[in-house]
Every structure is written in structure tokens, then in C-alpha cells.
Design a protein around this motif. Structure first.
Motif, PDB file in Angstrom:
ATOM      1  N   ALA A  22       0.683  -1.127  -0.051  1.00  0.00           N
ATOM      2  CA  ALA A  22       0.119  -0.008   0.140  1.00  0.00           C
ATOM      3  C   ALA A  22       0.802   1.221  -0.001  1.00  0.00           C
ATOM      4  N   THR A  23       0.486   2.337  -0.813  1.00  0.00           N
ATOM      5  CA  THR A  23       0.702   3.720  -0.794  1.00  0.00           C
ATOM      6  C   THR A  23      -0.327   4.440  -0.223  1.00  0.00           C
ATOM      7  N   ASP A  24      -0.150   5.781  -0.067  1.00  0.00           N
ATOM      8  CA  ASP A  24      -1.350   6.567   0.478  1.00  0.00           C
ATOM      9  C   ASP A  24      -2.387   6.582  -0.664  1.00  0.00           C
ATOM     10  N   ASP A  25      -1.971   6.407  -1.867  1.00  0.00           N
ATOM     11  CA  ASP A  25      -2.895   6.430  -2.896  1.00  0.00           C
ATOM     12  C   ASP A  25      -3.699   5.428  -3.523  1.00  0.00           C
ATOM     13  N   ALA A  26      -3.020   4.103  -3.171  1.00  0.00           N
ATOM     14  CA  ALA A  26      -3.511   2.934  -3.921  1.00  0.00           C
ATOM     15  C   ALA A  26      -3.110   1.698  -3.056  1.00  0.00           C
ATOM     16  N   VAL A  27      -3.541   0.619  -3.071  1.00  0.00           N
ATOM     17  CA  VAL A  27      -3.301  -0.674  -2.464  1.00  0.00           C
ATOM     18  C   VAL A  27      -3.120  -1.534  -3.481  1.00  0.00           C
ATOM     19  N   LYS A  28      -2.034  -2.284  -3.575  1.00  0.00           N
ATOM     20  CA  LYS A  28      -1.824  -3.637  -4.582  1.00  0.00           C
ATOM     21  C   LYS A  28      -2.375  -4.945  -3.643  1.00  0.00           C
ATOM     22  N   ALA A  29      -3.252  -5.587  -4.349  1.00  0.00           N
ATOM     23  CA  ALA A  29      -3.661  -6.797  -3.677  1.00  0.00           C
ATOM     24  C   ALA A  29      -2.864  -7.735  -4.397  1.00  0.00           C
ATOM     25  N   LEU A  30      -2.445  -8.726  -3.715  1.00  0.00           N
ATOM     26  CA  LEU A  30      -1.617  -9.917  -4.285  1.00  0.00           C
ATOM     27  C   LEU A  30      -2.547 -11.198  -3.983  1.00  0.00           C
ATOM     28  N   TRP A  31      -2.909 -11.643  -5.136  1.00  0.00           N
ATOM     29  CA  TRP A  31      -3.796 -12.914  -5.035  1.00  0.00           C
ATOM     30  C   TRP A  31      -3.015 -14.490  -4.998  1.00  0.00           C
ATOM     31  N   ASP A  32      -3.574 -15.277  -4.689  1.00  0.00           N
ATOM     32  CA  ASP A  32      -3.063 -16.687  -4.342  1.00  0.00           C
ATOM     33  C   ASP A  32      -2.502 -17.309  -5.649  1.00  0.00           C
ATOM     34  N   ASP A  33      -3.298 -16.929  -6.508  1.00  0.00           N
ATOM     35  CA  ASP A  33      -3.131 -17.483  -7.913  1.00  0.00           C
ATOM     36  C   ASP A  33      -2.039 -16.385  -8.774  1.00  0.00           C
ATOM     37  N   HIS A  34      -1.163 -15.627  -7.906  1.00  0.00           N
ATOM     38  CA  HIS A  34      -0.275 -14.839  -8.553  1.00  0.00           C
ATOM     39  C   HIS A  34      -0.607 -13.573  -9.455  1.00  0.00           C
ATOM     40  N   ARG A  35      -1.844 -13.497  -9.413  1.00  0.00           N
ATOM     41  CA  ARG A  35      -2.392 -12.229 -10.088  1.00  0.00           C
ATOM     42  C   ARG A  35      -2.179 -11.085  -8.952  1.00  0.00           C
ATOM     43  N   GLU A  36      -2.172  -9.716  -9.553  1.00  0.00           N
ATOM     44  CA  GLU A  36      -2.167  -8.541  -8.848  1.00  0.00           C
ATOM     45  C   GLU A  36      -3.525  -7.728  -9.137  1.00  0.00           C
ATOM     46  N   SER A  37      -3.655  -6.994  -8.183  1.00  0.00           N
ATOM     47  CA  SER A  37      -4.819  -5.973  -8.620  1.00  0.00           C
ATOM     48  C   SER A  37      -4.534  -4.824  -7.804  1.00  0.00           C
ATOM     49  N   GLN A  38      -4.754  -3.654  -8.404  1.00  0.00           N
ATOM     50  CA  GLN A  38      -4.391  -2.237  -8.015  1.00  0.00           C
ATOM     51  C   GLN A  38      -5.918  -1.516  -7.659  1.00  0.00           C
ATOM     52  N   PHE A  39      -5.836  -1.200  -6.419  1.00  0.00           N
ATOM     53  CA  PHE A  39      -6.994  -0.440  -6.078  1.00  0.00           C
ATOM     54  C   PHE A  39      -6.608   0.812  -5.535  1.00  0.00           C
TER      55      PHE A  39
ATOM     56  N   ARG B  42     -12.209  -9.073  -5.857  1.00  0.00           N
ATOM     57  CA  ARG B  42     -11.456  -9.774  -7.247  1.00  0.00           C
ATOM     58  C   ARG B  42     -12.759  -9.405  -8.736  1.00  0.00           C
ATOM     59  N   ALA B  43     -13.771  -9.706  -8.391  1.00  0.00           N
ATOM     60  CA  ALA B  43     -14.696  -9.545  -9.348  1.00  0.00           C
ATOM     61  C   ALA B  43     -14.793  -7.932 -10.027  1.00  0.00           C
ATOM     62  N   LYS B  44     -14.588  -7.057  -9.168  1.00  0.00           N
ATOM     63  CA  LYS B  44     -14.442  -5.729  -9.493  1.00  0.00           C
ATOM     64  C   LYS B  44     -13.096  -5.295  -9.739  1.00  0.00           C
ATOM     65  N   ALA B  45     -11.857  -6.141  -9.853  1.00  0.00           N
ATOM     66  CA  ALA B  45     -10.478  -5.591 -10.472  1.00  0.00           C
ATOM     67  C   ALA B  45     -10.672  -4.862 -11.740  1.00  0.00           C
ATOM     68  N   TYR B  46      -9.889  -3.695 -11.742  1.00  0.00           N
ATOM     69  CA  TYR B  46      -9.704  -3.179 -13.185  1.00  0.00           C
ATOM     70  C   TYR B  46      -8.566  -3.079 -13.669  1.00  0.00           C
ATOM     71  N   ASP B  47      -7.547  -3.854 -13.239  1.00  0.00           N
ATOM     72  CA  ASP B  47      -6.220  -3.940 -14.050  1.00  0.00           C
ATOM     73  C   ASP B  47      -6.494  -4.588 -15.586  1.00  0.00           C
ATOM     74  N   ALA B  48      -5.346  -4.486 -16.444  1.00  0.00           N
ATOM     75  CA  ALA B  48      -5.649  -4.939 -17.677  1.00  0.00           C
ATOM     76  C   ALA B  48      -6.236  -6.385 -17.936  1.00  0.00           C
ATOM     77  N   TRP B  49      -5.400  -7.155 -17.116  1.00  0.00           N
ATOM     78  CA  TRP B  49      -6.053  -8.781 -17.279  1.00  0.00           C
ATOM     79  C   TRP B  49      -7.338  -8.708 -17.054  1.00  0.00           C
ATOM     80  N   ALA B  50      -7.771  -7.993 -16.020  1.00  0.00           N
ATOM     81  CA  ALA B  50      -9.230  -7.948 -15.399  1.00  0.00           C
ATOM     82  C   ALA B  50     -10.250  -7.607 -16.583  1.00  0.00           C
ATOM     83  N   LEU B  51     -10.133  -6.400 -17.066  1.00  0.00           N
ATOM     84  CA  LEU B  51     -10.936  -5.930 -17.882  1.00  0.00           C
ATOM     85  C   LEU B  51     -10.734  -6.787 -19.175  1.00  0.00           C
ATOM     86  N   ALA B  52      -9.811  -7.314 -19.674  1.00  0.00           N
ATOM     87  CA  ALA B  52      -9.686  -7.981 -20.796  1.00  0.00           C
ATOM     88  C   ALA B  52     -10.450  -9.404 -20.576  1.00  0.00           C
ATOM     89  N   GLU B  53     -10.677  -9.853 -19.483  1.00  0.00           N
ATOM     90  CA  GLU B  53     -11.279 -11.221 -19.101  1.00  0.00           C
ATOM     91  C   GLU B  53     -12.842 -10.934 -19.091  1.00  0.00           C
TER      92      GLU B  53
END
Lengths: 403, 403
Positions: free
Chosen positions: A39-56, A119-130
Motif C-alpha cells: 500500500a501507498t497513500d494513493d493505492a493498494v496492490k492486492a496480491l492473490w494466491d494465483d499470482h495475479r495482482e490488482s491495484q485499487f 476480485r470480481a471488480k478488479a480493473y487491471d488490464a488482465w481483469a478488464l480483458a477477461e
């Protein structure tokens, strides 16, 4: 500025910990465990068990807080007014027992986020593409998916299978219903009341003595979309076959996306003209004069095809600039030839007791001419909007998750 | 290849000559006399008495032939199949007694075109420009046009005045109706049955004990568009005031086009982001889960604003790419600030017996908070689509022409 992220507990107690209430009745399966945070002040990066990452982003999290102050507890609608809040900044982000996210903001507000929901609402490039699935294209060799009446009518599982098939392919046939008037509405009402148009709510398709539409004659009908003279033509049409004993009268279906993409490949200039030149579409009788001005090929801002307004008898005047009119007609003839090409056409014969339902945006429909004196052809039809179809499917998801 | 054009007769007989039947019940006033023709194989140039010129292509004329062979005599729909005809070419073009156009094609087919109809359908640059009227923008100093109930309900003239005012300004108030339940439908049914949505056909707006929408509370509502979680939100909303004795509860209206164009001028990058990034809009209750993914600012292919999806409580998650999320939120806040700017807001107070109707695409609506214990505020509301409004107005034109 950020407290260190705790690690997700894996004890039995943690797994039984309650999931945060997201004020959202849809089910959110825990696709993958949340195993770390950066996490930083502006965002948090979530690390998932399947090695995906999501920035919020902090602002996104604050805006989507689901607590009873930020969303109305009865309506579940957002009452939080971002414009009145100070610029959201994260003070802490931790993984709760149970593996969910807790975010605390600089203004002191704390929000919890269910890991499945996040996880369902993630908006990283991989999530939007899926989540961005283009519609399926098909041609003459496609087999229309079929769903027995008894399964569609009983419980939510058969209903869900039918609607998923319809949404995926753009066409589906419900089979083995009693071949009698009234069954159409019985099936369609599984989803919602049909949509009312200038043809009423229920329309009967047979050869009428005083037709106000070409549908009510025994003429052959080239593949077309219905009600393209409306700003928003209905999304789905259902046709229930009560009788079909005439010689001809086979149905015709063409995937509008397939033929229009074929035109784009074969003749990009023709495609562009059809997507830019407005045409007036119109239906008129004693009770109405319904017109809409739009190009034959409607594109979205990204250039994807949204709709094909193809209907020779509702098409009225083309409003091309003088210098483009002749070229527009050549382009239109090319598209028309593709639509007539048998390689793109399904020609099923509807049997009594069968209901075909198809996407009036993605699929053109037509029929062969028939001899109204050599037997009877009697269909009941109605329209339905996509909003209700997708809503109904989500309700079956809720039901399945509650079991 | 072309026979010389005859000149229009001006004798009494010619003026009484019947007008060609265009299979079109709309009236087409003879704006200007057809005084000359210049024809080639491919097109004819019509010379009008007011010195305008209109070019009509042979293919356009052939396609728009209105004879009983080319248009179905009962349905008035086009049955002529251009794709099956040889490339249309003009053999002769003449002005008929009465001043109308007769075109004979190389295949021997002859078509007549009413001069008033032709003039209305001209597609020269000047004609297209005349018909392309951008919607009116307005701000806080606009006076909402008002139409007495008695005039709207009686005859087609008052009805036409009301609908023209509504279409032009995007908002209109019907005044002096009896302040009682049922009058809303009486007025709206002058046009058509209201549209059914997830709130039913008629909705009653008052502070409810178990609200499923923020509208059914006494909360203030910032200017917003309704049902932006639908693919096609309803075009018009009508709200009929039965009681309004609370202290607050004034209505708020904002021209969505005016504020969005202001944003485009002030901050083009913010405007672009809002027009490109999709946002999920959603309404959910026990009976539905209705979602639609679309940008806040919907543009057409020419970059004109088609719709503003602005609604803080139906807005769900923004699906911006990670690198644009923070900028999207800044852009959204800018638009929101403009919408809150009092210089753009009308704040009328609806009196009992008044019905406001407004364009849900062009006009945002809201209300001030009110104290549900300090009096009563009771409105009835419904939705209506533009297709029916414009159709109804055309029927009043037909009626007026038949007098």
C-alpha cells in the motif's frame, strides 16, 4: 504513512469469519485468496494466491465503501457524496481474519471489502480483458441450441441454461411445448412481461386480409431486423409456432455481426459509408408515424458494431450528401448480397410447439414465401429487452448461491 | 438520352391537378414551385422557384418510387427490391401539369414524385443543414414553457403546441389540472401509454417506510438522470404534483448538454475521459439486478453528446484502466461541480395540479431535501419514449392538414 499489511489467517476460525457486507445481493465466489498487500497513500496492490495482482486506488475504495453510512441501508444505493469529501488517502490497509481487505482513510473512515467482491471488480488490464468478451459469430453450419420446455419452465437451473445459451449464441429454440396459444407468454414471462410496441404486446403472424406490415402477408421476407424505425428497437424477439403446415415458410436467420464484419474486411469504404450516412427508417399506419434517423451500421466509439439496421420495407430515404449517394447505394447492395449469401444463413423449419427467441440486435431474421392457401402458418410473437434477460440470469445466480 | 424537360403549367387546371400519391400520409406543403429540370442518365437537378436547386439520383428516385408495385398498397412499406433491379438509369424526366416530377427509367418503369414531398426529402448540403437542428441549450435564466391543462386536453392544436414546446426546450409544465390522482395518465395518454420499467408503469414519489430507491425518501437529490442502469433509459419523465406543502422540496433542473459542453470547453481531457471510460450503472432489489456498462458522457460518431449518464446512486464501479482511474475521478468531480453550479440550475416549485415533463436524455432533474413531518409532498410519475412523442406530433400535423 501506511501500516504494514497483516497476513491472512488460515485457521478454521478465520475461514469461518463472516464476509463483509457489500450491500450487494449478487454472489461473489472466492476465486483466489488474498495473500498480501502493498500500500501507498494513493493505492493498494492486492496480491492473490494465483499470482495475479490488482491495484485499487484510495479514491476508488472510498467511493465504493459499502457501509450503512455510505450506501443507503434499505435501497443499497450510494449516498456517499465524493464531491463533499476530502481527497481520499489511505492511512492503513490490512487483511482481516477471513482474508478480506480493511482500508482506513486519512479522514478516519474505515471500510471493509470482501475478497471475492474485490476480485470480481478488479480493473487491471488482465481483469478488464477477461470481462470484455466479443459476441460469438457464426454462419450456416451453426447448430441452434435447443432447450426442452419442461426444463425451462421448472426451477432456476433450466431457466439459467436457456438464457446463457441465448446470450452466448444470440438465438435459441425452446422445444416440445404444447402447440397452443398462450404458451409464448408462459415461457417469456419466466423472464419478464414482454415489451409493448406499436404492434401491441402480443402479435400474431399470419396472412391477414388488411395487413399493416409485410410480416402479416404470405410474402417471403428477406433477413431483417424488426422495428429499426425505433430509437431503441427491442433486443429480443420470440416467435412461437402454433401451426406450420404450408409448403414453404421456413425461417431464415443470419448473424448480423458475421456479415457486417465480412463487409468490413472485403470493402472497408463501403463499410465506412454505411456506418456514417444516416437513413430514415419509418413505420406508418393510421395510428402512428414512427421514424428514426440512423446509419445502417451503428458503431460504438471504438469502432465495434453495435447494431445493424437492415430492413428493406422500413428503410425510407437515405440522407447521404449528394456526392456520396451513388456510392452509398453500391455499398448497401454489397451488404445486401452478403446477407442473401446462403453460406451465412440458417434455415430451420419451426415445428408446432417450438419457440425460437433471437437477439434482434445481433441476428437478422426472415422467412421463405409460403402459399397461404396450401396450409396454415400461425405464429405468436413478442419482444423482450436485454436488461430483463441479464437481470433474470443474475437472479438465478443469487438463487443458486443461496442453496 | 434524356427527353427535354417540359415547363410547369400555371393554368387553373394545372393547379387543380391531383398530387401524386406518395404512399405517405404526412402532409408535404408546396414550399416552392418546381420550375425546371436538368437531367442526365444518372441524376436530375430540380430547379425551385425560390432559386434553390436539388439533385436527385436515378437510383434514389427508383428506390423511392411510391407506386402500388413498388410499395405495398396496404402497408405502404417498400416491396421493391433494388438488389434485383438493373442499375437504374433515367430515360426521361418531366414536370407534370400541377408541377410535379415524372421520371421514366431505362427499364421502362415510370414514377411520379410530388413536388412538396421531393422538396422535403432533398439531400443537398443546404437541405441537410436545414434539417440538422442542434438541441437548445439553456441555463438558470430560462423560463420553462407552460401549457394550460384545458388546452392540452382539447383538440390537436393545444396538444401540438405542448409537444413542440417540450421537444424544443426539453422541459414543459402543464398547468391548472385538477390536483388529483389519475390526471397524470390522462395527460400522458394524449400521447401514448406510459413505458413500463422496474418501477412499474405509475410510480408514486413520497417518503416511504421501506424505500427501494433514494427517490422514495425525503433526501435531497442532486440533479441526475433516471434509470441510467438501462441500456435505453426512458426518454421522458412526467411528474404530476398532487401535494407539495412541505417547506423544502423545490425541483431542480439542469440542461445536461449545456453543462457537458461547458466541461468540453473548460477541460477537454476530462471530457474525453468521461466519454471513453465505461462505468457500471446498477439498480438492485429483491426482484431485479439491472446493470449497464457505458461511459458517463455518451457521444455519437461525430462527437456530439447523445446522453449524460449522471446518477450518483445508480453509479456503481468505474472500469477505468489502472493508469487512468485517478484522472477519471478528477474529471468526474469537475463535471459534478458544474452540475451543482447554481448558474445552470432551474429551481421551480411545483404547485398542486402542475405536471412537469422533461427529456431524461437532455435534462437532469433533482430536488431539495424536505421535512416529511412538516407537510406532505406527493407526486405521481411515469415515463414515455421519444418515438411516441414525435409520432403523436406527426399525427397532429396530419389532422391539421386534413382540415
Amino acid at each position: 504513512m501506511i501500516a504494514p499489511a497483516s497476513q491472512a489467517g488460515s485457521s478454521l476460525q478465520a475461514r469461518n469469519a463472516p464476509r463483509p457486507d457489500m450491500a450487494d445481493p449478487a454472489p461473489y465466489p472466492l476465486v483466489s485468496r488474498l495473500v498480501g498487500l502493498e500500500a501507498t497513500d494513493d493505492a493498494v496492490k492486492a496480491l492473490w494466491d494465483d499470482h495475479r495482482e490488482s491495484q485499487f486506488h484510495a479514491v476508488w475504495l472510498r467511493d465504493n465503501c459499502a457501509c450503512a453510512t455510505c450506501r443507503h441501508p434499505a435501497t443499497q444505493e450510494r449516498t456517499f457524496l465524493l464531491l463533499d469529501a476530502e481527497q481520499p488517502s489511505l492511512r492503513a490497509a490490512t487483511i482481516l481474519p477471513g482474508g478480506h481487505l480493511e482500508a482506513t482513510f486519512a479522514d478516519g473512515h474505515t471500510s471493509s471489502f470482501d475478497a471475492g467482491w474485490l476480485r470480481a471488480k478488479a480493473y487491471d488490464a488482465w481483469a478488464l480483458a477477461e470481462r470484455d468478451q466479443p459476441p460469438v459469430e457464426w454462419a450456416a453450419d451453426m447448430e441452434i441450441p435447443r432447450f426442452p420446455f419442461a426444463e425451462v419452465m421448472m426451477g432456476s437451473e433450466g431457466l439459467a441454461r436457456w438464457l446463457k445459451g441465448l446470450l452466448e449464441t444470440g438465438i435459441a429454440i425452446v422445444t416440445e411445448a404444447p402447440a397452443e396459444s398462450g404458451r409464448l407468454f408462459e415461457i417469456v414471462n419466466r423472464v419478464q412481461n414482454p415489451k409493448e410496441t406499436n404492434f401491441g404486446t402480443l402479435f400474431e403472424v399470419f396472412s391477414k386480409p388488411k395487413p399493416n406490415s409485410s410480416a402479416y402477408t404470405s410474402l417471403g421476407l428477406e433477413p431483417h431486423a424488426d422495428l429499426v424505425n425505433w430509437a431503441c428497437p427491442p433486443d429480443f424477439q420470440a416467435l412461437f409456432c402454433i401451426e406450420n403446415s404450408t409448403g414453404g415458410g421456413r425461417s431464415i436467420f443470419v448473424n448480423a455481426m458475421t456479415v457486417t464484419e465480412a463487409l468490413r474486411l472485403q470493402d472497408p469504404e463501403a463499410f465506412t459509408l454505411l456506418s456514417e450516412v444516416p437513413v430514415e427508417f419509418r413505420f406508418q399506419d393510421e395510428t402512428c408515424d414512427l421514424r428514426h434517423l440512423a446509419p445502417v451500421v451503428e458503431l460504438d466509439r471504438q469502432g465495434r458494431i453495435r447494431r445493424l439496421r437492415f430492413n428493406n420495407w422500413l428503410r425510407n430515404q437515405t440522407c447521404a450528401p449528394v456526392e456520396s449517394m451513388a456510392a452509398w447505394y453500391r455499398a448497401y447492395a454489397k451488404l445486401w448480397s452478403l446477407i442473401r449469401d446462403r453460406r451465412y444463413q440458417l434455415r430451420p423449419r419451426l415445428a408446432p410447439g417450438e419457440m425460437v427467441i433471437f437477439d434482434n440486435v445481433r441476428v437478422l431474421h426472415g422467412r421463405e414465401a409460403y402459399d397461404a392457401n396450401a396450409g396454415r402458418r400461425n405464429l405468436e410473437g413478442c419482444y423482450l429487452d436485454r436488461d430483463w434477460v441479464t437481470s433474470c440470469l443474475r437472479l438465478t445466480d443469487r438463487e443458486a448461491a443461496a442453496l
